[in-house]
Design a protein around this motif. Structure first.
Motif, mmCIF file in Angstrom:
data_model
loop_
_atom_site.group_PDB
_atom_site.id
_atom_site.type_symbol
_atom_site.label_atom_id
_atom_site.label_comp_id
_atom_site.label_asym_id
_atom_site.label_seq_id
_atom_site.Cartn_x
_atom_site.Cartn_y
_atom_site.Cartn_z
ATOM 1 N N ILE A 25 -29.387 -126.315 112.240
ATOM 2 C CA ILE A 25 -28.368 -125.342 112.631
ATOM 3 C C ILE A 25 -27.465 -124.992 111.446
ATOM 4 O O ILE A 25 -27.145 -123.819 111.230
ATOM 5 N N SER A 26 -27.077 -125.983 110.657
ATOM 6 C CA SER A 26 -26.249 -125.716 109.483
ATOM 7 C C SER A 26 -26.969 -124.814 108.495
ATOM 8 O O SER A 26 -26.360 -123.900 107.919
ATOM 9 N N LEU A 27 -28.257 -125.044 108.301
ATOM 10 C CA LEU A 27 -29.031 -124.212 107.378
ATOM 11 C C LEU A 27 -29.090 -122.769 107.867
ATOM 12 O O LEU A 27 -28.827 -121.832 107.103
ATOM 13 N N PHE A 28 -29.407 -122.568 109.131
ATOM 14 C CA PHE A 28 -29.528 -121.213 109.656
ATOM 15 C C PHE A 28 -28.189 -120.472 109.649
ATOM 16 O O PHE A 28 -28.134 -119.290 109.307
ATOM 17 N N ILE A 29 -27.131 -121.149 110.003
ATOM 18 C CA ILE A 29 -25.820 -120.508 109.993
ATOM 19 C C ILE A 29 -25.390 -120.178 108.562
ATOM 20 O O ILE A 29 -24.827 -119.109 108.300
ATOM 21 N N THR A 30 -25.669 -121.064 107.623
ATOM 22 C CA THR A 30 -25.326 -120.817 106.224
ATOM 23 C C THR A 30 -26.088 -119.623 105.681
ATOM 24 O O THR A 30 -25.503 -118.751 105.017
ATOM 25 N N VAL A 31 -27.374 -119.548 105.960
ATOM 26 C CA VAL A 31 -28.175 -118.408 105.504
ATOM 27 C C VAL A 31 -27.702 -117.131 106.186
ATOM 28 O O VAL A 31 -27.609 -116.079 105.556
ATOM 29 N N TYR A 32 -27.370 -117.207 107.450
ATOM 30 C CA TYR A 32 -26.867 -116.043 108.170
ATOM 31 C C TYR A 32 -25.568 -115.514 107.554
ATOM 32 O O TYR A 32 -25.376 -114.326 107.400
ATOM 33 N N GLU A 33 -24.682 -116.436 107.235
ATOM 34 C CA GLU A 33 -23.372 -116.045 106.702
ATOM 35 C C GLU A 33 -23.441 -115.534 105.267
ATOM 36 O O GLU A 33 -22.760 -114.580 104.915
ATOM 37 N N PHE A 34 -24.254 -116.178 104.417
ATOM 38 C CA PHE A 34 -24.228 -115.882 102.983
ATOM 39 C C PHE A 34 -25.513 -115.251 102.458
ATOM 40 O O PHE A 34 -25.531 -114.747 101.339
ATOM 41 N N GLY A 35 -26.593 -115.331 103.219
ATOM 42 C CA GLY A 35 -27.882 -114.880 102.707
ATOM 43 C C GLY A 35 -28.439 -115.913 101.745
ATOM 44 O O GLY A 35 -27.922 -117.015 101.606
ATOM 45 N N PHE A 36 -29.502 -115.548 101.051
ATOM 46 C CA PHE A 36 -30.120 -116.466 100.093
ATOM 47 C C PHE A 36 -29.481 -116.277 98.717
ATOM 48 O O PHE A 36 -30.041 -115.664 97.821
ATOM 49 N N VAL A 37 -28.279 -116.824 98.561
ATOM 50 C CA VAL A 37 -27.549 -116.732 97.310
ATOM 51 C C VAL A 37 -27.905 -117.913 96.411
ATOM 52 O O VAL A 37 -28.572 -118.860 96.840
ATOM 53 N N ASP A 38 -27.455 -117.852 95.164
ATOM 54 C CA ASP A 38 -27.809 -118.890 94.197
ATOM 55 C C ASP A 38 -27.353 -120.291 94.612
ATOM 56 O O ASP A 38 -28.052 -121.270 94.405
ATOM 57 N N ASP A 39 -26.180 -120.396 95.175
ATOM 58 C CA ASP A 39 -25.649 -121.723 95.528
ATOM 59 C C ASP A 39 -25.812 -122.046 97.019
ATOM 60 O O ASP A 39 -25.002 -122.761 97.595
ATOM 61 N N ILE A 40 -26.879 -121.540 97.616
ATOM 62 C CA ILE A 40 -27.105 -121.751 99.053
ATOM 63 C C ILE A 40 -27.220 -123.239 99.396
ATOM 64 O O ILE A 40 -26.747 -123.677 100.446
ATOM 65 N N LEU A 41 -27.834 -124.023 98.515
ATOM 66 C CA LEU A 41 -27.989 -125.458 98.781
ATOM 67 C C LEU A 41 -26.632 -126.131 98.923
ATOM 68 O O LEU A 41 -26.422 -126.918 99.846
ATOM 69 N N TRP A 42 -25.699 -125.811 98.031
ATOM 70 C CA TRP A 42 -24.377 -126.445 98.080
ATOM 71 C C TRP A 42 -23.576 -125.967 99.286
ATOM 72 O O TRP A 42 -22.852 -126.751 99.898
ATOM 73 N N LYS A 43 -23.733 -124.706 99.635
ATOM 74 C CA LYS A 43 -23.060 -124.194 100.835
ATOM 75 C C LYS A 43 -23.626 -124.876 102.088
ATOM 76 O O LYS A 43 -22.884 -125.241 102.992
ATOM 77 N N PHE A 44 -24.947 -125.033 102.128
ATOM 78 C CA PHE A 44 -25.589 -125.718 103.254
ATOM 79 C C PHE A 44 -25.119 -127.165 103.348
ATOM 80 O O PHE A 44 -24.759 -127.640 104.423
ATOM 81 N N LEU A 45 -25.126 -127.875 102.219
ATOM 82 C CA LEU A 45 -24.711 -129.281 102.235
ATOM 83 C C LEU A 45 -23.253 -129.430 102.649
ATOM 84 O O LEU A 45 -22.899 -130.395 103.336
ATOM 85 N N SER A 46 -22.430 -128.484 102.253
ATOM 86 C CA SER A 46 -21.028 -128.511 102.656
ATOM 87 C C SER A 46 -20.891 -128.323 104.167
ATOM 88 O O SER A 46 -20.111 -129.026 104.826
ATOM 89 N N ALA A 47 -21.645 -127.381 104.716
ATOM 90 C CA ALA A 47 -21.617 -127.155 106.169
ATOM 91 C C ALA A 47 -22.178 -128.361 106.911
ATOM 92 O O ALA A 47 -21.634 -128.790 107.933
#
Length: 76
Positions: A25-47
């Motif tokens: 769920i955190s991964l899908f919401i992060t991708v939904y909010e930010f798209g596939f940006v360069d720092d997606i991994l760090w945004k996902f881990l933060s969520a």
């Protein structure tokens, strides 16, 4: 590999479910909010860092209730 005693089944089940579900769920919401940006991994881990403890305690809180409701709905 030695298996755990079956008395730990509920705890292990709820723990694994909370880890996997909060990650998905955190991964899908992060991708939904930010798209596939360069720092997606760090945004996902933060969520996920925020979601995992909430999911862990929620899963352990509701799993006995859900188990009872499921037993009433499904033939044993």
């Amino acid at each position: 590999m030695q298996k755990l005693n079956k008395k730990y089944f509920s705890f292990v089940f709820a723990s694994l479910m909370s880890v996997l579900m909060s990650a998905i769920i955190s991964l899908f919401i992060t991708v939904y909010e930010f798209g596939f940006v360069d720092d997606i991994l760090w945004k996902f881990l933060s969520a996920w860092q925020f979601a995992l403890p909430v999911a862990f305690f929620a899963a352990h809180l509701v799993s006995p209730i859900v188990r009872k409701i499921t037993q009433k709905l499904v033939e044993a």
